[in-house]
Write a protein that holds these residues in place. Structure first.
Motif, PDB file in Angstrom:
ATOM      1  N   THR A  52     140.025  67.609  81.575  1.00 34.94           N
ATOM      2  CA  THR A  52     140.785  68.846  81.772  1.00 34.94           C
ATOM      3  C   THR A  52     139.915  70.042  82.164  1.00 34.94           C
ATOM      4  N   THR A  53     138.603  69.969  81.926  1.00 31.91           N
ATOM      5  CA  THR A  53     137.751  71.129  82.209  1.00 31.91           C
ATOM      6  C   THR A  53     136.867  70.859  83.423  1.00 31.91           C
ATOM      7  N   ASP A  54     136.349  71.935  84.006  1.00 30.39           N
ATOM      8  CA  ASP A  54     135.433  71.807  85.143  1.00 30.39           C
ATOM      9  C   ASP A  54     134.171  71.056  84.738  1.00 30.39           C
ATOM     10  N   GLU A  55     133.693  71.308  83.518  1.00 34.64           N
ATOM     11  CA  GLU A  55     132.488  70.625  83.040  1.00 34.64           C
ATOM     12  C   GLU A  55     132.717  69.113  82.981  1.00 34.64           C
ATOM     13  N   GLN A  56     133.873  68.699  82.469  1.00 34.80           N
ATOM     14  CA  GLN A  56     134.184  67.269  82.400  1.00 34.80           C
ATOM     15  C   GLN A  56     134.324  66.669  83.791  1.00 34.80           C
ATOM     16  N   LEU A  57     134.973  67.396  84.690  1.00 34.33           N
ATOM     17  CA  LEU A  57     135.159  66.887  86.053  1.00 34.33           C
ATOM     18  C   LEU A  57     133.820  66.748  86.772  1.00 34.33           C
ATOM     19  N   ARG A  58     132.936  67.720  86.593  1.00 36.71           N
ATOM     20  CA  ARG A  58     131.599  67.616  87.197  1.00 36.71           C
ATOM     21  C   ARG A  58     130.853  66.411  86.622  1.00 36.71           C
ATOM     22  N   ALA A  59     131.029  66.177  85.331  1.00 38.80           N
ATOM     23  CA  ALA A  59     130.333  65.062  84.689  1.00 38.80           C
ATOM     24  C   ALA A  59     130.771  63.718  85.272  1.00 38.80           C
ATOM     25  N   VAL A  60     132.078  63.513  85.463  1.00 37.77           N
ATOM     26  CA  VAL A  60     132.549  62.217  85.972  1.00 37.77           C
ATOM     27  C   VAL A  60     132.417  62.096  87.480  1.00 37.77           C
ATOM     28  N   SER A  61     132.234  63.214  88.176  1.00 37.53           N
ATOM     29  CA  SER A  61     132.160  63.173  89.637  1.00 37.53           C
ATOM     30  C   SER A  61     130.814  62.686  90.145  1.00 37.53           C
ATOM     31  N   ASN A  62     129.815  62.668  89.297  1.00 32.66           N
ATOM     32  CA  ASN A  62     128.463  62.262  89.691  1.00 32.66           C
ATOM     33  C   ASN A  62     128.343  60.742  89.666  1.00 32.66           C
ATOM     34  N   LEU A  63     127.827  60.153  90.754  1.00 35.55           N
ATOM     35  CA  LEU A  63     127.749  58.693  90.868  1.00 35.55           C
ATOM     36  C   LEU A  63     126.850  58.076  89.793  1.00 35.55           C
ATOM     37  N   THR A  64     125.721  58.708  89.504  1.00 36.57           N
ATOM     38  CA  THR A  64     124.823  58.174  88.470  1.00 36.57           C
ATOM     39  C   THR A  64     125.519  58.142  87.113  1.00 36.57           C
ATOM     40  N   ARG A  65     126.238  59.222  86.796  1.00 35.60           N
ATOM     41  CA  ARG A  65     126.933  59.246  85.501  1.00 35.60           C
ATOM     42  C   ARG A  65     128.094  58.261  85.480  1.00 35.60           C
ATOM     43  N   HIS A  66     128.738  58.060  86.627  1.00 38.90           N
ATOM     44  CA  HIS A  66     129.764  57.015  86.734  1.00 38.90           C
ATOM     45  C   HIS A  66     129.150  55.656  86.393  1.00 38.90           C
ATOM     46  N   HIS A  98     121.331  62.669  81.943  1.00 36.66           N
ATOM     47  CA  HIS A  98     122.712  62.378  82.340  1.00 36.66           C
ATOM     48  C   HIS A  98     123.588  62.052  81.127  1.00 36.66           C
ATOM     49  N   VAL A  99     123.030  61.326  80.166  1.00 32.82           N
ATOM     50  CA  VAL A  99     123.801  60.998  78.957  1.00 32.82           C
ATOM     51  C   VAL A  99     124.111  62.267  78.165  1.00 32.82           C
ATOM     52  N   ARG A 100     123.149  63.190  78.094  1.00 32.88           N
ATOM     53  CA  ARG A 100     123.400  64.459  77.384  1.00 32.88           C
ATOM     54  C   ARG A 100     124.537  65.236  78.039  1.00 32.88           C
ATOM     55  N   LEU A 101     124.587  65.244  79.390  1.00 29.84           N
ATOM     56  CA  LEU A 101     125.682  65.934  80.077  1.00 29.84           C
ATOM     57  C   LEU A 101     127.026  65.274  79.768  1.00 29.84           C
ATOM     58  N   LEU A 102     127.043  63.938  79.761  1.00 26.99           N
ATOM     59  CA  LEU A 102     128.278  63.215  79.428  1.00 26.99           C
ATOM     60  C   LEU A 102     128.694  63.478  77.987  1.00 26.99           C
ATOM     61  N   GLU A 103     127.712  63.518  77.089  1.00 27.25           N
ATOM     62  CA  GLU A 103     128.015  63.771  75.675  1.00 27.25           C
ATOM     63  C   GLU A 103     128.542  65.196  75.497  1.00 27.25           C
ATOM     64  N   ARG A 104     127.901  66.169  76.150  1.00 30.57           N
ATOM     65  CA  ARG A 104     128.346  67.561  76.035  1.00 30.57           C
ATOM     66  C   ARG A 104     129.775  67.730  76.568  1.00 30.57           C
ATOM     67  N   ALA A 105     130.126  66.946  77.600  1.00 32.01           N
ATOM     68  CA  ALA A 105     131.477  67.011  78.164  1.00 32.01           C
ATOM     69  C   ALA A 105     132.484  66.233  77.318  1.00 32.01           C
ATOM     70  N   GLY A 106     132.003  65.514  76.297  1.00 38.43           N
ATOM     71  CA  GLY A 106     132.900  64.774  75.408  1.00 38.43           C
ATOM     72  C   GLY A 106     133.298  63.406  75.910  1.00 38.43           C
ATOM     73  N   LEU A 107     132.633  62.913  76.968  1.00 37.16           N
ATOM     74  CA  LEU A 107     133.002  61.630  77.573  1.00 37.16           C
ATOM     75  C   LEU A 107     132.334  60.437  76.905  1.00 37.16           C
ATOM     76  N   VAL A 108     131.167  60.658  76.319  1.00 48.35           N
ATOM     77  CA  VAL A 108     130.496  59.614  75.541  1.00 48.35           C
ATOM     78  C   VAL A 108     130.131  60.202  74.191  1.00 48.35           C
ATOM     79  N   LYS A 109     129.896  59.329  73.233  1.00 47.86           N
ATOM     80  CA  LYS A 109     129.530  59.807  71.893  1.00 47.86           C
ATOM     81  C   LYS A 109     128.584  58.807  71.240  1.00 47.86           C
ATOM     82  N   VAL A 110     127.851  59.287  70.245  1.00 44.85           N
ATOM     83  CA  VAL A 110     126.974  58.416  69.457  1.00 44.85           C
ATOM     84  C   VAL A 110     127.848  57.661  68.468  1.00 44.85           C
TER      85      VAL A 110
END
Length: 198
Positions: free
Chosen positions: A32-46, A76-88
């Motif tokens: 829902t947020t720009d930060e989350q969209l930027r996180a999933v839009s990156n091929l490496t993070r995908h 890249h994992v830190r960006l995904l975690e900050r966006a709430g897409l991955v978690k420990v």
């Protein structure tokens, strides 16, 4: 995995994760947020999320599987975690260092409607993955142009989702990865040019 019963609203995309050993995962995570969209839009993070779709992994394991330096993997994992897409999901001590195991935050990531002329993130990633796949490996790629009633269109979409869900339920994390991508859509009307009329 329990399949999503209802199709997503028109225009939304979904990146579905296979069976995970973490039982408390929510079914869907809506971007829902720009930060989350930027996180999933990156091929490496995908590709990192693809590594995490079946089982948790450490930064070192992710780096090895994606072909990244450990520092890049961590970034890249830190960006995904900050966006709430991955978690420990668990930690363990190894020679005095805490190893963190990361997993997806949900079984499916739902992307918003890209809007008219907007990038279709999942399809771009899928094409990039297809192009990077070994050329001597077995693959099945097909494009078919159809003329369907609204009812046939809806039925085909439902059958494709059901087939994908059926085979996702058979997924075994010990087997090699296989990607299934499908897009059923009405293309934009093609404007006839002067050259077409001749």
């Amino acid at each position: 995995m329990v399949p999503v019963e209802n199709p997503l609203p028109n225009g939304q995309e979904s990146l579905t994760i296979g069976v995970m050993p973490t039982d408390d995962l929510p079914e869907t995570f809506h971007v829902t947020t720009d930060e989350q969209l930027r996180a999933v839009s990156n091929l490496t993070r995908h590709r990192i999320m693809a590594v995490l779709r079946f089982e948790p992994a450490t930064i070192t394991q992710i780096a090895e599987r994606v072909g990244l330096a450990k520092g890049s993997s961590s970034y890249h994992v830190r960006l995904l975690e900050r966006a709430g897409l991955v978690k420990v999901v668990r930690t363990r001590k190894v020679r005095g260092v805490t190893e963190r195991y990361y997993a997806m935050a949900a079984r499916a990531i739902v992307l918003p409607d890209p809007g008219e002329g907007g990038p279709d993130v999942l399809m771009r990633h899928a094409v990039a993955d297809l192009e990077a796949a070994p050329v001597d490996g077995e693959r099945h790629v097909r494009m078919a142009h159809l003329r369907l009633t609204d009812e046939q269109f809806a039925e085909l979409g439902a059958r494709l989702r059901a087939l994908a869900d059926e085979y996702r339920a058979l997924s075994d994390p010990s087997l090699p990865d296989a990607s299934l991508v499908f897009a059923l859509f009405h293309p934009a009307p093609r404007k006839q040019t002067e050259g077409d009329a001749k």
